[in-house]
Design a protein around this motif. Structure first.
Motif, short mmCIF file in Angstrom:
data_model
loop_
_atom_site.label_atom_id
_atom_site.label_comp_id
_atom_site.label_asym_id
_atom_site.label_seq_id
_atom_site.Cartn_x
_atom_site.Cartn_y
_atom_site.Cartn_z
N VAL A 3 1.27 13.99 -11.08
CA VAL A 3 2.56 13.55 -10.53
C VAL A 3 3.00 12.27 -11.25
CG1 VAL A 3 2.41 14.63 -8.26
CG2 VAL A 3 1.26 12.44 -8.65
N ASP A 4 4.28 12.17 -11.50
CA ASP A 4 4.84 11.03 -12.22
C ASP A 4 5.15 9.90 -11.24
OD1 ASP A 4 6.01 9.28 -13.93
OD2 ASP A 4 7.72 10.55 -14.45
N THR A 5 4.10 9.29 -10.73
CA THR A 5 4.25 8.23 -9.74
C THR A 5 4.21 6.83 -10.34
OG1 THR A 5 1.87 8.45 -9.36
CG2 THR A 5 3.33 9.52 -7.77
N GLU A 6 3.99 6.70 -11.64
CA GLU A 6 3.93 5.35 -12.21
C GLU A 6 5.21 4.55 -11.91
OE1 GLU A 6 1.31 4.13 -13.02
OE2 GLU A 6 -0.02 5.71 -13.71
N ALA A 55 7.83 0.04 -9.06
CA ALA A 55 8.86 -0.37 -8.12
C ALA A 55 8.27 -1.12 -6.94
CB ALA A 55 9.63 0.86 -7.63
N ALA A 56 6.99 -0.88 -6.65
CA ALA A 56 6.33 -1.61 -5.56
C ALA A 56 5.79 -2.95 -6.04
CB ALA A 56 5.19 -0.76 -4.99
N GLU A 57 5.34 -3.02 -7.28
CA GLU A 57 4.71 -4.24 -7.79
C GLU A 57 5.70 -5.37 -7.98
OE1 GLU A 57 1.71 -1.37 -10.34
OE2 GLU A 57 3.24 -2.57 -11.38
N GLY A 58 6.84 -5.07 -8.60
CA GLY A 58 7.81 -6.11 -8.92
C GLY A 58 8.27 -6.90 -7.71
N ASP A 93 -3.54 -2.28 0.03
CA ASP A 93 -2.95 -1.60 1.20
C ASP A 93 -1.43 -1.58 1.11
OD1 ASP A 93 -5.40 -1.03 2.30
OD2 ASP A 93 -5.40 -2.75 3.66
N HIS A 94 -0.85 -2.72 0.72
CA HIS A 94 0.61 -2.81 0.63
C HIS A 94 1.15 -1.84 -0.40
CE1 HIS A 94 4.64 -4.61 0.45
NE2 HIS A 94 4.49 -4.53 -0.88
N LEU A 95 0.58 -1.86 -1.61
CA LEU A 95 1.07 -0.98 -2.67
C LEU A 95 0.86 0.49 -2.32
CD1 LEU A 95 -0.22 -2.87 -5.85
CD2 LEU A 95 2.10 -2.88 -4.91
N THR A 96 -0.32 0.80 -1.78
CA THR A 96 -0.62 2.18 -1.42
C THR A 96 0.36 2.71 -0.38
OG1 THR A 96 -2.97 1.94 -1.95
CG2 THR A 96 -2.37 3.72 -0.44
N GLU A 97 0.65 1.91 0.63
CA GLU A 97 1.57 2.35 1.67
C GLU A 97 2.99 2.49 1.14
OE1 GLU A 97 3.32 3.86 4.83
OE2 GLU A 97 1.17 3.72 4.48
N SER A 115 3.00 5.63 -1.04
CA SER A 115 2.81 6.81 -0.18
C SER A 115 4.07 7.11 0.62
CB SER A 115 1.62 6.58 0.76
OG SER A 115 0.41 6.48 0.05
N GLN A 116 4.76 6.08 1.07
CA GLN A 116 5.99 6.30 1.83
C GLN A 116 7.05 6.94 0.95
OE1 GLN A 116 6.67 5.96 5.16
NE2 GLN A 116 8.51 7.04 4.49
N GLN A 117 7.14 6.53 -0.31
CA GLN A 117 8.10 7.17 -1.20
C GLN A 117 7.73 8.62 -1.45
OE1 GLN A 117 9.16 4.88 -4.63
NE2 GLN A 117 10.69 6.36 -5.32
N LEU A 118 6.42 8.90 -1.56
CA LEU A 118 5.99 10.28 -1.72
C LEU A 118 6.33 11.11 -0.49
CD1 LEU A 118 2.52 9.69 -3.39
CD2 LEU A 118 4.38 11.03 -4.39
N ARG A 119 6.11 10.54 0.68
CA ARG A 119 6.44 11.28 1.91
C ARG A 119 7.93 11.55 2.02
NH1 ARG A 119 2.17 7.92 4.02
NH2 ARG A 119 3.67 6.31 4.63
N THR A 120 8.73 10.62 1.51
CA THR A 120 10.18 10.76 1.59
C THR A 120 10.73 11.71 0.54
OG1 THR A 120 10.41 8.50 2.46
CG2 THR A 120 12.37 9.49 1.48
#
Length: 226
Positions: A18-21, A26-29, A73-77, A80-85
């Motif tokens: 999956v192209d999640t990079e 987008a979460a790191e910045g 935890d912050h980055l993973t959530e 993961s939320q973007q994946l769920r959406t």
């Protein structure tokens, strides 16, 4: 003559399946800037394929004033939320090749440095039963570029790693795959993979078939890397 099939195919997740990079970037910045730091695209590229604890330490050096586990935890959530959406952003050809492997009866495993809860988010949204085993970042004895995750996956599948093919998109991940002894394929996404030791570099998985994997496996499983 038909090429022998590998006993298993081992898949990296982020950037390969999956192209999640872009999700991670987008979460790191915003996390760094919310702590008063700056974060460039080049810095983000430096995290591609790293274990999450290594990434967390780099983010701390960039100014994030949080414990490493809290950063993870912050980055993973967030991802993961973007994946769920939005659902799984499959790389071209990945889903089709994976389906072909399953139909051919070849064992498959997911080997990712992402946390298991994120891997479960991806796997649960697959349109078919895609993997016989999942080794996530919180399962691996050591992170990539160590080979542990790939070796643990083969242990879980009951196959010899020399009879497996691994697919990766990052230098660290590819180093892990090569070090494990699997026939290793690099499918670059955001960073180049030349000189890392792959048995083959494929520009894309689109149009690739089980027969292509079998031919590569037959050529390299007992030979030298080209």
């Amino acid at each position: 003559m038909t090429s022998p099939l590998p006993a298993a195919v081992l898949w990296d997740m982020d950037g390969t399946l999956v192209d999640t990079e872009p999700y991670w970037m987008a979460a790191e910045g915003p996390l760094v800037t919310s702590h008063g730091g700056t974060w460039t695209h080049e810095q983000a590229l430096g995290l591609v394929g790293l274990g999450l604890h290594d990434s967390a330490r780099i983010l701390q050096d960039a100014g994030v004033q949080m414990a490493a586990d809290d950063i993870i935890d912050h980055l993973t959530e967030t991802v993961s939320q973007q994946l769920r959406t939005d659902g799984n952003p499959f790389r071209p050809g990945a889903l089709e090749l994976l389906r072909g492997l399953r139909e051919a009866g070849i064992k498959t495993a997911l080997v990712t440095m992402s946390m298991r809860r994120m891997a479960d988010t991806v796997v649960s949204a697959m349109p078919f039963d895609a993997f016989d085993a999942v080794i996530a970042g919180d399962d691996a004895r050591r992170p990539k570029p160590h080979p542990d995750g790939y070796l643990q996956a083969c242990e879980a599948l009951g196959v010899d790693v020399a009879d497996a093919v691994a697919i990766e998109d990052s230098p660290n991940g590819l180093r892990a795959a090569v070090a494990s002894g699997a026939v290793s394929i690099g499918v670059p996404l955001m960073v180049p993979l030349e000189g890392v030791g792959a048995h083959a570099l494929w520009d894309t998985l689109e149009g690739r078939t089980v027969a292509d994997l079998a031919a590569l496996f037959a050529e390299h499983r007992t030979g030298d890397r080209s």
